[in-house]
Design a protein around this motif. Structure first.
Motif, PDB file in Angstrom:
ATOM      1  N   PRO A  46       0.915  -1.307   0.024  1.00 44.70           N
ATOM      2  CA  PRO A  46      -0.092  -0.093  -0.085  1.00 44.70           C
ATOM      3  C   PRO A  46       0.735   1.334  -0.009  1.00 44.70           C
ATOM      4  O   PRO A  46       2.085   1.367  -0.174  1.00 44.70           O
ATOM      5  CB  PRO A  46      -0.686  -0.211   1.169  1.00 44.70           C
ATOM      6  CG  PRO A  46       0.025  -0.806   2.131  1.00 44.70           C
ATOM      7  CD  PRO A  46       0.591  -1.957   1.274  1.00 44.70           C
ATOM      8  N   ASP A  47       0.072   2.431   0.130  1.00 49.58           N
ATOM      9  CA  ASP A  47       0.796   3.614   0.032  1.00 49.58           C
ATOM     10  C   ASP A  47       1.655   4.166   1.222  1.00 49.58           C
ATOM     11  O   ASP A  47       2.289   5.179   1.370  1.00 49.58           O
ATOM     12  CB  ASP A  47      -0.300   4.819  -0.321  1.00 49.58           C
ATOM     13  CG  ASP A  47      -1.081   5.015   0.979  1.00 49.58           C
ATOM     14  OD1 ASP A  47      -0.984   4.169   2.121  1.00 49.58           O
ATOM     15  OD2 ASP A  47      -1.641   6.067   0.922  1.00 49.58           O
ATOM     16  N   PHE A  48       1.897   3.293   2.136  1.00 50.56           N
ATOM     17  CA  PHE A  48       2.704   3.306   3.412  1.00 50.56           C
ATOM     18  C   PHE A  48       3.881   4.205   3.460  1.00 50.56           C
ATOM     19  O   PHE A  48       4.273   4.974   4.252  1.00 50.56           O
ATOM     20  CB  PHE A  48       2.862   1.943   3.970  1.00 50.56           C
ATOM     21  CG  PHE A  48       3.770   2.128   5.303  1.00 50.56           C
ATOM     22  CD1 PHE A  48       3.176   2.415   6.372  1.00 50.56           C
ATOM     23  CD2 PHE A  48       4.983   1.612   5.506  1.00 50.56           C
ATOM     24  CE1 PHE A  48       3.447   2.762   7.593  1.00 50.56           C
ATOM     25  CE2 PHE A  48       5.733   1.587   6.754  1.00 50.56           C
ATOM     26  CZ  PHE A  48       5.080   1.950   7.845  1.00 50.56           C
ATOM     27  N   TYR A  49       4.802   4.046   2.374  1.00 54.04           N
ATOM     28  CA  TYR A  49       5.961   4.641   2.067  1.00 54.04           C
ATOM     29  C   TYR A  49       6.101   6.012   1.594  1.00 54.04           C
ATOM     30  O   TYR A  49       6.955   6.612   1.764  1.00 54.04           O
ATOM     31  CB  TYR A  49       6.811   3.718   1.084  1.00 54.04           C
ATOM     32  CG  TYR A  49       8.304   3.627   1.276  1.00 54.04           C
ATOM     33  CD1 TYR A  49       8.735   3.372   2.438  1.00 54.04           C
ATOM     34  CD2 TYR A  49       9.182   4.055   0.268  1.00 54.04           C
ATOM     35  CE1 TYR A  49      10.133   3.277   2.951  1.00 54.04           C
ATOM     36  CE2 TYR A  49      10.441   3.619   0.430  1.00 54.04           C
ATOM     37  CZ  TYR A  49      11.064   3.566   1.933  1.00 54.04           C
ATOM     38  OH  TYR A  49      12.321   3.631   2.176  1.00 54.04           O
ATOM     39  N   VAL A  50       4.932   6.620   1.309  1.00 52.62           N
ATOM     40  CA  VAL A  50       5.030   8.158   0.946  1.00 52.62           C
ATOM     41  C   VAL A  50       5.394   8.922   1.924  1.00 52.62           C
ATOM     42  O   VAL A  50       6.295   9.851   1.662  1.00 52.62           O
ATOM     43  CB  VAL A  50       3.563   8.546   0.555  1.00 52.62           C
ATOM     44  CG1 VAL A  50       3.175  10.040   0.209  1.00 52.62           C
ATOM     45  CG2 VAL A  50       3.089   7.709  -0.717  1.00 52.62           C
ATOM     46  N   GLY A  51       4.940   8.815   3.315  1.00 54.77           N
ATOM     47  CA  GLY A  51       5.621   9.509   4.359  1.00 54.77           C
ATOM     48  C   GLY A  51       6.870   9.481   4.574  1.00 54.77           C
ATOM     49  O   GLY A  51       7.596  10.574   4.896  1.00 54.77           O
ATOM     50  N   TYR A  52       7.689   8.363   4.205  1.00 53.29           N
ATOM     51  CA  TYR A  52       9.296   8.285   4.289  1.00 53.29           C
ATOM     52  C   TYR A  52       9.806   9.417   3.212  1.00 53.29           C
ATOM     53  O   TYR A  52      10.577  10.086   3.874  1.00 53.29           O
ATOM     54  CB  TYR A  52       9.427   6.859   3.671  1.00 53.29           C
ATOM     55  CG  TYR A  52      11.132   6.673   3.442  1.00 53.29           C
ATOM     56  CD1 TYR A  52      12.078   6.648   4.448  1.00 53.29           C
ATOM     57  CD2 TYR A  52      11.437   6.875   2.203  1.00 53.29           C
ATOM     58  CE1 TYR A  52      13.461   6.579   4.126  1.00 53.29           C
ATOM     59  CE2 TYR A  52      12.952   6.755   1.695  1.00 53.29           C
ATOM     60  CZ  TYR A  52      14.031   6.559   2.881  1.00 53.29           C
ATOM     61  OH  TYR A  52      15.153   6.495   2.645  1.00 53.29           O
ATOM     62  N   PHE A  53       9.514   9.748   2.106  1.00 56.55           N
ATOM     63  CA  PHE A  53      10.009  10.632   1.197  1.00 56.55           C
ATOM     64  C   PHE A  53       9.683  12.031   1.864  1.00 56.55           C
ATOM     65  O   PHE A  53      10.487  12.922   1.877  1.00 56.55           O
ATOM     66  CB  PHE A  53       9.293  10.574  -0.210  1.00 56.55           C
ATOM     67  CG  PHE A  53       9.911   9.160  -1.005  1.00 56.55           C
ATOM     68  CD1 PHE A  53      11.277   9.031  -1.169  1.00 56.55           C
ATOM     69  CD2 PHE A  53       9.212   8.147  -0.972  1.00 56.55           C
ATOM     70  CE1 PHE A  53      11.627   7.970  -1.824  1.00 56.55           C
ATOM     71  CE2 PHE A  53       9.496   7.098  -1.932  1.00 56.55           C
ATOM     72  CZ  PHE A  53      10.771   6.927  -2.223  1.00 56.55           C
TER      73      PHE A  53
END
Length: 169
Positions: free
Chosen positions: A122-129
């Protein structure tokens, strides 16, 4: 509000069209990350970014994800992907799929920029960037700070166990 049959996420009923310069540049460089779908238009099942990797640029240190799958499609240029111990040149029109737990990284050793479509599900990694961008803006891009951001998004350096694996030892 309409919900899907699982009653967990609102249904998305509007298509999203992002033009050639659209999206949100969530990381300006050296590898530019332009988010063209941050998950809001897909009920958070999928996020999509365009990566622009300058010539002769290494990507992130080898790592693995505990909570999301990732794919890469090389639009132009050539990238080099390392998955586990295997290195492969990936010219334009190459697709790379990286499941949860697979150690990987990428680089552009060539003389032309590499443009890569990158998905996270899912979109979980967007916050990492977004968090990395804040670190860069505050001159806080130390190795320790980057590792802390990675861990917040269930991402770990290659060769290291995640927290669940550490608890099992």
């Amino acid at each position: 509000m309409k919900v899907n049959s699982h009653e967990t996420e609102p249904l998305v009923s509007q298509a999203s069209i992002v033009g050639p310069q659209g999206g949100d540049v969530v990381l300006p460089g050296p590898i530019q990350v332009r988010m063209v779908e941050d998950g809001n238009g897909t009920g958070h099942r999928l996020a999509v970014a365009i990566l622009t990797v300058p010539p002769r640029t290494d990507g992130p240190p080898a790592h693995w994800h505990q909570k999301h799958d990732e794919t890469f499609y090389v639009i132009s240029g050539t990238a080099r992907f390392t998955v586990g111990d295997a290195q492969r040149e990936a010219p334009a029109e190459t697709f790379v799929s990286v499941p949860i737990g697979a150690e990987h990284t990428f680089a552009n050793p060539g003389d032309e920029p590499a443009i890569i479509l990158n998905t996270f599900t899912p979109d979980f990694y967007v916050g990492y960037f977004r968090d990395l961008s804040r670190l860069a803006a505050s001159d806080g891009m130390t190795p320790e700070a980057i590792l802390a951001v990675m861990a917040r998004y269930a991402t770990y350096p290659a060769g290291t166990p995640g927290p669940q694996e550490r608890e099992a030892e």
